[in-house]
Design a protein around this motif. Structure first.
Motif, PDB file in Angstrom:
ATOM      1  N   PHE A  49       0.819  -1.212   0.000  1.00  0.00           N
ATOM      2  CA  PHE A  49       0.000   0.000   0.000  1.00  0.00           C
ATOM      3  C   PHE A  49       0.855   1.266   0.000  1.00  0.00           C
ATOM      4  N   VAL A  50       2.126   1.156   0.372  1.00  0.00           N
ATOM      5  CA  VAL A  50       3.082   2.256   0.188  1.00  0.00           C
ATOM      6  C   VAL A  50       3.959   1.857  -0.989  1.00  0.00           C
ATOM      7  N   GLU A  51       3.751   2.480  -2.117  1.00  0.00           N
ATOM      8  CA  GLU A  51       4.340   2.004  -3.376  1.00  0.00           C
ATOM      9  C   GLU A  51       5.858   1.951  -3.360  1.00  0.00           C
ATOM     10  N   GLY A 124       5.910   7.918   3.504  1.00  0.00           N
ATOM     11  CA  GLY A 124       4.511   7.680   3.826  1.00  0.00           C
ATOM     12  C   GLY A 124       4.067   8.470   5.033  1.00  0.00           C
ATOM     13  N   PHE A 142       3.208   8.515   0.018  1.00  0.00           N
ATOM     14  CA  PHE A 142       1.895   7.959   0.327  1.00  0.00           C
ATOM     15  C   PHE A 142       1.264   8.797   1.429  1.00  0.00           C
ATOM     16  N   GLN A 143       0.062   9.285   1.201  1.00  0.00           N
ATOM     17  CA  GLN A 143      -0.595  10.153   2.173  1.00  0.00           C
ATOM     18  C   GLN A 143      -2.010   9.664   2.463  1.00  0.00           C
ATOM     19  N   TYR A 144      -2.254   9.374   3.714  1.00  0.00           N
ATOM     20  CA  TYR A 144      -3.618   9.106   4.169  1.00  0.00           C
ATOM     21  C   TYR A 144      -3.857  10.048   5.338  1.00  0.00           C
TER      22      TYR A 144
END
Length: 376
Positions: A49-51, A124, A142-144
């Motif tokens: 999920f973190v490329e 991330g 990666f940003q949530y």
């Protein structure tokens, strides 16, 4: 989990430099601690999920405090030990020598914050606070980031979106237990008065309760857990008035000025009555090189979930900055803190206030202070 943590600790002991560090914010409250541990474990099982993370890279969680500071986090110690986590297997930041040149290629995943001294190496971010305009996060990161009550809610959602629970049920049950405690504590047990919980917090808490198979009435289970965690957090009887200042601390440094913002599990008006509070605050300010100290207090009444907040602003060596911060806090409309000046306080010449808007936590107040520093 202890096997995973001991393997991570073993990497450092064998002088092997991790390629990925998952680290929470410097206050290292329960939310940050369990998020760093849980997300690191999940990333080790499901890195996709973190490329920019590959499945061969060594991943370790690091608590963003020193080993000597760990005893200050009374609720963190209690809850980790309640889940059979071996404290000796944890990695604290002073046990990971980030300043060593060998770490220069290590990547960082930030949880419960998105600003870091290692910003150039961040790959991330999982966070629930407003985005700082100085973060300079690029599209490659990666940003949530979502404004919910607890960062643990976001980590739980990432885990739920994977198929890892079915494959590693026992281990992931532990992750959900860790995250659940932080959600309950951070949302003040979904108190309407505190107004911290959002729809996703409710949803993830309910989903975790289903996965954990909680048999007793959910409201009773939540209430018992919340009251236990609050009692552990405000159990500062073993800490002196200097240690309390570092129990839950944020520091903002910008434009040659530094503001320390300690958060208390007691009211500020109770803190200033503690033995040697004045001299210890001055010592603390010297240690942190702070120009102004903003004290933030909170008291939760056990049994009713009633919340009180207050704050104090103390000038250490910059009266102009001190006055600007007070003006900004009092005049703020987003959020409106509903501050009521308290008379009679003579603690180091500071200004002290009761905070009527108890929904406004430090997460909302930090941007106000940052904005003052930006304009200097």
């Amino acid at each position: 989990m202890n096997k995973f943590l001991n393997q991570c600790k073993g990497l450092l002991n064998s002088k092997i430099i991790p390629r990925i560090v998952v680290i929470g914010n410097e206050s290292c409250d329960l939310d940050s601690a369990v998020c760093s541990i849980s997300l690191a474990f999940h990333l080790s099982k499901c890195p996709s999920f973190v490329e920019t993370v590959t499945d061969w890279e060594r991943i370790v969680p690091v608590l963003n405090l020193t080993r000597a500071e760990l005893p200050l986090k009374t609720e963190v110690i209690y809850y980790l030990q309640a889940q059979q986590i071996d404290l000796d297997s944890l990695i604290c930041k002073d046990e990971a020598n980030f300043a060593d040149a060998a770490w220069e290629h290590t990547k960082f995943v930030l949880v419960d914050h998105h600003m870091s001294p290692h910003q150039a190496n961040v790959v991330g971010v999982v966070d629930h606070r407003p985005v700082d305009p100085h973060s300079n996060l690029t599209d490659k990161v990666f940003q949530y980031i979502e404004p919910v009550g607890s960062c643990a809610t976001l980590v739980a959602k990432l885990i739920d979106q994977s198929n890892m629970f079915a494959k590693h049920q026992e281990e992931y049950m532990l992750l959900f237990k860790l995250l659940y405690g932080a959600i309950i504590l951070d949302t003040v047990n979904f108190s309407e008065q505190a107004n911290k919980a959002r729809e996703l917090d409710h949803y993830m808490a309910q989903l975790i309760e289903q996965k954990l198979g909680i048999s007793e009435p959910v409201s009773n289970h939540r209430k018992t857990l919340f009251e236990t965690l609050v009692d552990k957090r405000r159990d500062v009887g073993s800490l002196d008035s200097l240690q309390i200042l570092s129990k839950d601390l944020k520091i903002i440094a910008r434009n040659g000025r530094t503001v320390a913002i300690p958060g208390f599990p007691i009211l500020v008006q109770s803190y200033v009555q503690k033995p040697n509070a004045e001299s210890n605050l001055l010592t603390f300010a010297q240690q942190t090189r702070s120009d102004v100290v903003v004290l933030m207090g909170m008291h939760v009444t056990t049994g009713s979930d009633q919340v009180r907040r207050d704050l104090g602003v103390v000038n250490i060596g910059d009266a102009v900055l001190w006055e600007k911060i007070i003006t900004a806090l009092v005049s703020s409309t987003l959020p409106n803190l509903s501050l009521k000046r308290r008379s009679g306080d003579e603690f180091l010449g500071g200004q002290f206030f009761d905070q009527g808007n108890i929904a406004a936590s430090r997460k909302q107040i930090l941007p106000i202070i940052s904005n003052v520093l930006d304009k200097l």
